[in-house]
Design a protein around this motif. Sequence first.
Motif, short mmCIF file in Angstrom:
data_model
loop_
_atom_site.label_atom_id
_atom_site.label_comp_id
_atom_site.label_asym_id
_atom_site.label_seq_id
_atom_site.Cartn_x
_atom_site.Cartn_y
_atom_site.Cartn_z
N GLU A 19 0.73 -1.22 -0.08
CA GLU A 19 -0.07 0.00 -0.24
C GLU A 19 0.85 1.23 -0.06
O GLU A 19 0.74 2.12 -0.78
N ILE A 20 2.20 1.54 0.77
CA ILE A 20 2.75 2.41 0.63
C ILE A 20 3.47 2.69 -0.55
O ILE A 20 3.34 3.76 -1.11
N ALA A 21 3.75 1.53 -1.23
CA ALA A 21 4.44 1.85 -2.75
C ALA A 21 3.61 2.39 -3.78
O ALA A 21 3.78 3.37 -4.32
N VAL A 22 2.38 1.86 -3.54
CA VAL A 22 1.31 2.37 -4.55
C VAL A 22 0.68 3.76 -3.98
O VAL A 22 0.77 4.52 -5.13
N ILE A 23 0.86 4.20 -2.94
CA ILE A 23 0.53 5.44 -2.52
C ILE A 23 1.38 6.69 -2.90
O ILE A 23 1.38 7.70 -3.28
N MET A 24 2.92 6.12 -2.48
CA MET A 24 4.03 6.99 -2.94
C MET A 24 3.88 7.21 -4.36
O MET A 24 4.24 8.46 -4.96
N ARG A 25 3.71 6.26 -5.26
CA ARG A 25 3.86 6.47 -6.75
C ARG A 25 2.56 7.32 -7.05
O ARG A 25 2.59 8.33 -7.79
N GLN A 26 1.56 7.19 -6.58
CA GLN A 26 0.23 8.16 -6.97
C GLN A 26 0.55 9.53 -6.35
O GLN A 26 0.17 10.55 -7.23
N LEU A 27 1.07 9.73 -5.20
CA LEU A 27 1.27 10.98 -4.68
C LEU A 27 2.56 11.49 -5.66
O LEU A 27 2.35 12.76 -6.03
N ASN A 28 3.42 10.90 -5.81
CA ASN A 28 4.61 11.41 -6.99
C ASN A 28 3.68 12.18 -8.05
O ASN A 28 4.28 12.95 -8.62
N ARG A 29 2.78 11.23 -8.79
CA ARG A 29 2.18 11.63 -9.92
C ARG A 29 1.39 12.79 -9.86
O ARG A 29 1.15 13.58 -10.54
N ARG A 30 0.63 12.70 -8.54
CA ARG A 30 -0.44 13.72 -8.52
C ARG A 30 0.15 15.28 -7.92
O ARG A 30 -0.24 16.22 -8.31
N ILE A 31 1.20 15.09 -7.06
CA ILE A 31 1.54 16.44 -6.20
C ILE A 31 3.17 16.68 -6.51
O ILE A 31 3.84 17.66 -6.15
N GLY A 32 3.89 15.69 -7.28
CA GLY A 32 5.23 15.90 -7.34
C GLY A 32 6.01 15.06 -6.28
O GLY A 32 5.39 14.44 -5.51
N PRO A 33 7.47 15.01 -6.52
CA PRO A 33 8.23 14.42 -5.54
C PRO A 33 8.07 14.81 -4.15
O PRO A 33 7.65 15.90 -3.95
N LEU A 34 8.24 13.79 -3.36
CA LEU A 34 7.94 13.93 -1.83
C LEU A 34 9.16 13.81 -1.23
O LEU A 34 10.16 13.45 -1.41
N GLN A 39 8.01 11.03 3.23
CA GLN A 39 8.08 9.84 2.87
C GLN A 39 8.13 9.04 4.37
O GLN A 39 7.27 7.93 4.22
N ALA A 40 8.87 9.48 4.99
CA ALA A 40 9.07 8.72 6.54
C ALA A 40 7.75 8.73 7.18
O ALA A 40 7.48 7.93 7.81
N GLN A 41 6.95 9.90 7.04
CA GLN A 41 5.68 10.01 7.83
C GLN A 41 4.75 8.88 7.29
O GLN A 41 4.13 8.17 7.94
N ILE A 42 4.84 8.93 5.95
CA ILE A 42 3.85 8.07 5.41
C ILE A 42 4.19 6.53 5.63
O ILE A 42 3.39 5.74 5.78
#
Length: 75
Positions: A19-34, A39-42
Motif C-alpha cells: 500500500e505504501i508503494a502504490v500511495i507513493m507512486r500516486q502521490l508523486n504523480r499527483r503532487i510531485g516528488p515527496l 516519505q518517512a511519515q507515510i
Amino acid sequence: MRESVIYQDILEQGQQRGEIAVIMRQLNRRIGPLTPEIQAQIQTLSIPQLEDLAEALLDFSQPTDLTIWLQNHPS
C-alpha cells in the motif's frame, strides 16, 4: 501455519509495504516528488490510515494538501 501470529504479522507487513508503494507512486504523480520527511511519515501510517490516505489523495492538488492531511492524521 496460516493461524500463526508470525505468519499473520508477515502478511500484514507485506500488505502495508504494498500500500505504501502504490500511495507513493500516486502521490508523486499527483503532487510531485515527496521530501524524505514526508516519505518517512507515510511509512509510519497504519493500514487503515493508508487506506484513508489512498482515498484522500484523489482530492489533492498541491503538496500542502498532503501536509495538512498528515497533520490531521498523526501516526
